[in-house]
Design a protein around this motif. Structure first.
Motif, short mmCIF file in Angstrom:
data_model
loop_
_atom_site.label_atom_id
_atom_site.label_comp_id
_atom_site.label_asym_id
_atom_site.label_seq_id
_atom_site.Cartn_x
_atom_site.Cartn_y
_atom_site.Cartn_z
N ILE A 124 0.26 3.12 -9.34
CA ILE A 124 0.63 2.01 -9.31
C ILE A 124 1.16 2.94 -7.65
O ILE A 124 2.04 3.79 -7.32
CB ILE A 124 2.24 1.50 -9.35
CG1 ILE A 124 2.27 1.21 -10.75
CG2 ILE A 124 2.66 0.06 -8.81
CD1 ILE A 124 1.18 0.27 -10.98
N THR A 125 0.21 2.16 -6.65
CA THR A 125 0.49 2.87 -5.28
C THR A 125 1.54 1.77 -4.62
O THR A 125 0.47 0.48 -4.45
CB THR A 125 -0.78 3.37 -5.08
OG1 THR A 125 -1.10 4.19 -5.97
CG2 THR A 125 -1.24 4.25 -3.30
N PRO A 126 1.87 2.32 -3.46
CA PRO A 126 2.28 1.55 -3.11
C PRO A 126 1.18 0.91 -1.15
O PRO A 126 1.22 1.85 -0.95
CB PRO A 126 3.71 1.53 -2.25
CG PRO A 126 3.69 2.70 -2.44
CD PRO A 126 3.06 3.44 -3.57
N LEU A 127 0.75 -0.10 -1.22
CA LEU A 127 0.22 -0.32 0.64
C LEU A 127 1.26 -1.21 1.96
O LEU A 127 1.81 -1.95 1.33
CB LEU A 127 -1.05 -0.89 -0.17
CG LEU A 127 -2.30 -1.75 1.08
CD1 LEU A 127 -2.79 -0.04 1.30
CD2 LEU A 127 -3.17 -2.88 0.78
N ARG A 128 1.05 -0.59 2.67
CA ARG A 128 1.95 -1.20 3.09
C ARG A 128 0.50 -2.21 4.09
O ARG A 128 -0.33 -2.03 4.87
CB ARG A 128 2.18 -0.06 4.45
CG ARG A 128 2.84 -0.68 5.90
CD ARG A 128 3.42 0.48 6.72
NE ARG A 128 4.79 -0.07 7.77
CZ ARG A 128 4.96 0.61 8.79
NH1 ARG A 128 5.62 2.13 8.58
NH2 ARG A 128 6.12 -0.20 9.71
N ILE A 129 1.07 -3.50 4.58
CA ILE A 129 0.27 -3.82 5.11
C ILE A 129 0.21 -3.82 6.37
O ILE A 129 0.74 -4.12 7.16
CB ILE A 129 0.29 -5.89 4.51
CG1 ILE A 129 0.63 -5.34 3.27
CG2 ILE A 129 -0.28 -6.65 5.13
CD1 ILE A 129 1.52 -7.04 2.91
N GLU A 130 -0.92 -3.56 6.88
CA GLU A 130 -1.48 -3.81 8.23
C GLU A 130 -1.06 -4.82 8.88
O GLU A 130 -1.15 -5.95 9.07
CB GLU A 130 -3.33 -3.90 8.49
CG GLU A 130 -3.53 -3.72 9.69
CD GLU A 130 -3.79 -2.14 10.72
OE1 GLU A 130 -3.62 -1.30 11.70
OE2 GLU A 130 -2.70 -1.24 9.66
N GLY A 131 -0.06 -4.07 10.27
CA GLY A 131 0.73 -5.25 11.28
C GLY A 131 1.92 -6.09 10.39
O GLY A 131 2.40 -6.60 11.56
N SER A 132 2.45 -5.44 9.37
CA SER A 132 3.89 -5.59 8.98
C SER A 132 4.36 -4.52 8.34
O SER A 132 3.59 -3.52 7.85
CB SER A 132 3.36 -6.24 8.21
OG SER A 132 4.55 -6.81 6.71
#
Length: 211
Positions: free
Chosen positions: A68-76
């Motif tokens: 389980i890996t968190p992804l920082r949404i581009e532009g957010s």
């Protein structure tokens, strides 16, 4: 009968949404209910330091973990948890996980993880793999602003591992079986009540005639 109808409607919703084309996920507010079972496409950057493994996951009978890996949404400033799939245990221990840090684009089906029927408490800060994943636990542990669902990464999407997701389909049969049982119990109760009532009436008539 009502539960069976709910399952029937849920199965219809799942089938319809899974046939829709992938939806591009942006920084705009989203609803977990409206996106459930949809396939999403999202761009962002993984945060390897806040990655967690979920223990006791098997593939073809072999023990392993879900990544389980968190992804920082581009532009957010919001984050999306990505289940990148299954990895095998190495001597019963977690393997080394390779996680890219450059901008990536992924796709996957939305999912809302839930705890097991008996939810045992565990130390969220323990570096050992967690026994299960819930969004509340992850939010408390990480402090991240996360979306109210995760995605199960698609098999053809890069930067993932073994992804053999079961396509769940709610069944109405169990609830129809329960309904038939209760209707049968009701009918038997009615027949028994009528029989006892007629027996008492016959006894009362006989008693009246003997007086």
């Amino acid at each position: 009968m009502d539960r069976a109808e709910q399952k029937r409607n849920l199965a219809s919703t799942m089938e319809a949404r899974r046939k829709l084309p992938p939806l591009l996920l942006s920084s705009q507010p989203v609803s977990a209910e409206n996106l459930e079972f949809r396939t999403l496409t999202v761009s962002g950057r993984f945060i390897p330091a806040l990655q967690r493994l979920i223990a006791n996951r098997k593939h073809l009978g072999k023990p392993g973990f879900h990544v389980i890996t968190p992804l920082r949404i581009e532009g957010s400033n919001r984050h999306l948890l990505v289940n990148r799939g299954w990895v095998a245990a190495v001597n019963n221990q977690p393997p080394v996980i390779d996680t890219p840090t450059e901008l990536v684009t992924l796709s996957g089906e939305t999912n809302r993880p839930s705890p097991p029927a008996i939810e045992l408490q565990f130390d969220l800060n323990n570096p050992a793999p967690w026994p299960f994943l819930t969004l509340d636990n992850y939010r408390v542990w990480s402090g991240l602003d996360i979306l109210p669902f995760i995605i199960l990464q698609s098999p053809d999407s890069p930067y993932g591992f073994v992804r053999s997701w079961a396509q769940a389909r709610p069944g109405k049969g169990m609830h129809l079986g329960y309904a038939i049982q209760w209707f049968t119990f009701g009918l038997l109760s009615l027949v028994l009540w009528l029989r006892l009532s007629l027996s008492r009436l016959s006894s009362w008539v006989t008693a009246q005639e003997n007086q």
